[in-house]
Design a protein around this motif. Structure first.
Motif, short mmCIF file in Angstrom:
data_model
loop_
_atom_site.label_atom_id
_atom_site.label_comp_id
_atom_site.label_asym_id
_atom_site.label_seq_id
_atom_site.Cartn_x
_atom_site.Cartn_y
_atom_site.Cartn_z
N ALA A 110 0.82 -1.21 0.00
CA ALA A 110 0.00 0.00 0.00
C ALA A 110 0.86 1.26 0.00
O ALA A 110 0.57 2.22 -0.73
CB ALA A 110 -0.93 -0.01 1.21
N GLN A 147 2.36 1.69 -3.47
CA GLN A 147 1.39 2.15 -4.45
C GLN A 147 0.99 3.59 -4.20
O GLN A 147 0.74 4.35 -5.15
CB GLN A 147 0.15 1.25 -4.42
N LEU A 191 0.36 -9.09 -2.96
CA LEU A 191 -0.94 -9.10 -2.27
C LEU A 191 -1.77 -10.31 -2.68
O LEU A 191 -2.33 -11.00 -1.82
CB LEU A 191 -1.72 -7.82 -2.60
N TRP A 207 -5.55 -1.39 -0.22
CA TRP A 207 -4.57 -1.01 -1.25
C TRP A 207 -5.17 0.01 -2.22
O TRP A 207 -4.53 1.00 -2.57
CB TRP A 207 -4.15 -2.28 -1.99
N ASN A 230 -4.12 3.91 -2.80
CA ASN A 230 -3.75 4.29 -4.16
C ASN A 230 -4.51 5.55 -4.58
O ASN A 230 -3.93 6.50 -5.12
CB ASN A 230 -4.07 3.13 -5.10
#
Length: 589
Positions: free
Chosen positions: A17, A20, A124, A141, A145
């Motif tokens: 996470a 990203q 993931l 996530w 993002n």
């Protein structure tokens, strides 16, 4: 494609996470700082766009290669290398003294991001099992993002105004260090998973083909779609990509296995994200221009205006996560695309003498909730039924579809807006161009919803086979034909059992008419080593077994299986009419 490692799932999720967030932040943070960069480094106006385009070109061009490299050389390894390279490139950009140095640093960032993004998503999807756990992880996530993209605009305005433009690059360095610390804390070394030699020719063709496609599209701001330069660039890209498909069809270890697209989840999710990204990227771009060029809002105020959008995306991911507990990703994708379409079309009705409260806030909330409902489910859909050794491949394809769709959509709608605006430059003319493009962007979300409805499997048409973990369930096979699976017990008469062991020395694709055991029997298929994809009639995606798992296949349903070499499996067959058919109702099917 769920794998069991001695890992801390929370650390894997946090690392993916954070990484990203950094990638999304970097794609947005630089845009607001472009005027300050131009003045500080002396960019020519015609060359300033390369600060953005160099990143987009490298990122889009190397995504497929990055995804496959994660499978071949290890997801954690590529993730760490990509993070370190991104940090170094960010520092180099922050200390750039000439335009070419900054452009080179941005290109290096794009290459590094093309390693980080698919490797992180693959980590993931191989850490969290398909279903509720994966949807929840992808929800976190996706929310992070989206927050990175939305906060990037705000951070770019604040950093360039109060700290200097160099910090829009240097801000990535501490984020990289946090991500690397999280990797060290709980992301295990997975090692190479792919088989065979790297597909060098496919990698070259894909990188050049996708790179030229992105280049041809993003340069339509200078060269018209019908100009010789654009036609030649896009034509060369098409030829390279056609050659890439031909090479992949014959490669023993392809960069992208074409059979992956026989999975309707994979195909539907990638077409969906292509269309949705074309609408989302365009909407974000034109709403930002509307606030700055029509409403005359400053850079910092424009960035702050996207905070409700970020919160709406978080709300949408929460809704999608809860729906994912009882529904397939298809449901959230359809609802989310329709909400995003309504919000984007609402944006298209904005007026030249409007305001943030009357023309931006309402549609921002509606569209953002819809986008949030799509992000995690589409990632879950794109990796459903994908083998673990192809997780990076599937992630690279998904990221490529998003990047290419967004680039093509934004360039095409920018051309449409410019055509509608004409030579006029006043707020009213600009508003008309932006509004028309936003209405078309809304239609793209409708097209994405149609794809989800017509292509993605429905729950009623898909047979679900649950795997049994042989190690934790404690499956034992007794001489008299009894099989113990944890607290469950199956008993059958000795004459009814048939046990066969198989070893695949080479990759194998075995069909029902070649199977040594009658297909009208019920079978417990146990994978001892290697990897197996199992197809049954009525299922739209295969069931993937990893070592130490098994699946009970109802009789007269299985179709074929694919074995990856070397593989060992044990098949326990119970003929029709035996006592196995009276087993406990709670036994996984």
């Amino acid at each position: 494609m769920f794998e069991k490692y001695p890992t801390r799932p929370g650390a894997v999720l946090a690392a993916a996470a954070v990484a990203q967030f950094m990638v999304a932040l970097d794609m947005a943070v630089v845009n607001v700082a472009l005027p300050a960069i131009r003045d500080a480094l002396g960019f020519e106006p015609v060359d300033l766009g390369w600060v953005v385009q160099a990143y987009a070109l490298a990122f889009g061009g190397f995504l497929l290669l990055g995804g496959r490299a994660a499978d071949l050389f290890g997801r954690r390894r590529l993730f760490v290398i990509g993070l370190a390279a991104f940090g170094v490139a960010s520092a180099a950009g922050g200390f750039a003294q000439a335009p070419w140095q900054l452009v080179a640093a941005r290109a290096a960032q794009g290459v590094a991001a093309a390693a980080v993004a698919p490797a992180g998503l693959a980590l993931l999807t191989t850490t969290f099992a398909e279903g509720r756990a994966r949807v929840r992880a992808l929800g976190v996530w996706s929310a992070v993002n989206a927050a990175g993209g939305a906060l990037g605009v705000l951070a770019g305005g604040l950093l360039s105004q109060y700290a200097g433009w160099r910090w829009v690059m240097l801000v990535n360095v501490p984020i990289v260090l946090v991500a690397l610390a999280l990797v060290a804390a709980g992301v295990p070394a997975d090692g190479p998973r792919g088989r065979g030699r790297p597909d060098v020719l496919g990698a070259v063709l894909a990188t050049l083909g996708v790179g030229l496609l992105v280049l041809g599209v993003i340069r339509t701001d200078r060269y018209a779609w019908t100009s010789p330069v654009t036609l030649a660039t896009l034509g060369a890209a098409a030829l390279l990509l056609i050659a890439f498909v031909a090479v992949e069809a014959r490669a023993s270890a392809p960069l992208v296995r074409l059979g992956l697209f026989r999975n309707r989840w994979v195909t539907g999710a990638n077409v969906f994200v292509f269309l949705a990204a074309a609408g989302q990227f365009s909407a974000f771009y034109f709403v930002s221009l509307y606030m700055q060029e029509v409403l005359r809002m400053g850079a910092a105020a424009t960035g702050a205006a996207f905070l409700p959008f970020s919160l709406g995306v978080v709300a949408g991911t929460i809704v999608a996560t809860r729906l994912g507990d009882s529904r397939t990703p298809r449901t959230s994708m359809i609802i989310g695309a329709l909400l995003a379409s309504a919000g984007t079309a609402w944006f298209g009705l904005m007026s030249a003498d409007g305001s943030f409260l009357t023309d931006v806030l309402g549609p921002s909330i509606l569209a953002s909730v819809g986008v949030g409902m799509c992000l995690a489910p589409v990632a879950a859909a794109a990796t459903t039924g994908v083998a673990s050794h192809e997780a990076g491949m599937a992630s690279g394809v998904l990221n490529s579809a998003r990047q290419i769709g967004g680039s093509i959509g934004m360039a095409a709608l920018a051309t449409l807006a410019a055509h509608r605006t004409g030579s006029a430059s006043g707020p009213e003319a600009l508003n008309q161009g932006y509004g028309l493009s936003l209405l078309v962007a809304g239609a793209l979300f409708v097209a994405a919803a149609v794809v989800a409805i017509t292509v993605l499997p429905t729950k009623g048409k898909t047979m679900s086979l649950a795997t049994i973990d042989l190690f934790t369930a404690g499956i034992r096979i007794h001489e008299d034909g009894r099989v113990d699976a944890g607290e469950r017990r199956m008993s059958g008469d000795a004459d009814g059992w048939q046990v066969a062991a198989f070893r695949a020395e080479t990759d194998a694709d075995v069909h029902a008419d070649h199977w040594e055991i009658h297909p009208d029997s019920e079978e417990l298929v146990c994978l001892l080593s290697g990897e197996l994809r199992f197809y049954v009639r009525g299922a739209d995606a295969p069931t993937t077994l990893t070592p130490g798992t098994a699946v009970i296949v109802p009789r007269d349903t299985w179709h074929r299986l694919e074995l990856g070499a070397p593989s060992d499996l044990l098949v326990i067959t119970q003929r029709a009419g035996s006592r196995l058919e009276e087993r406990a109702a709670g036994l996984p099917r």
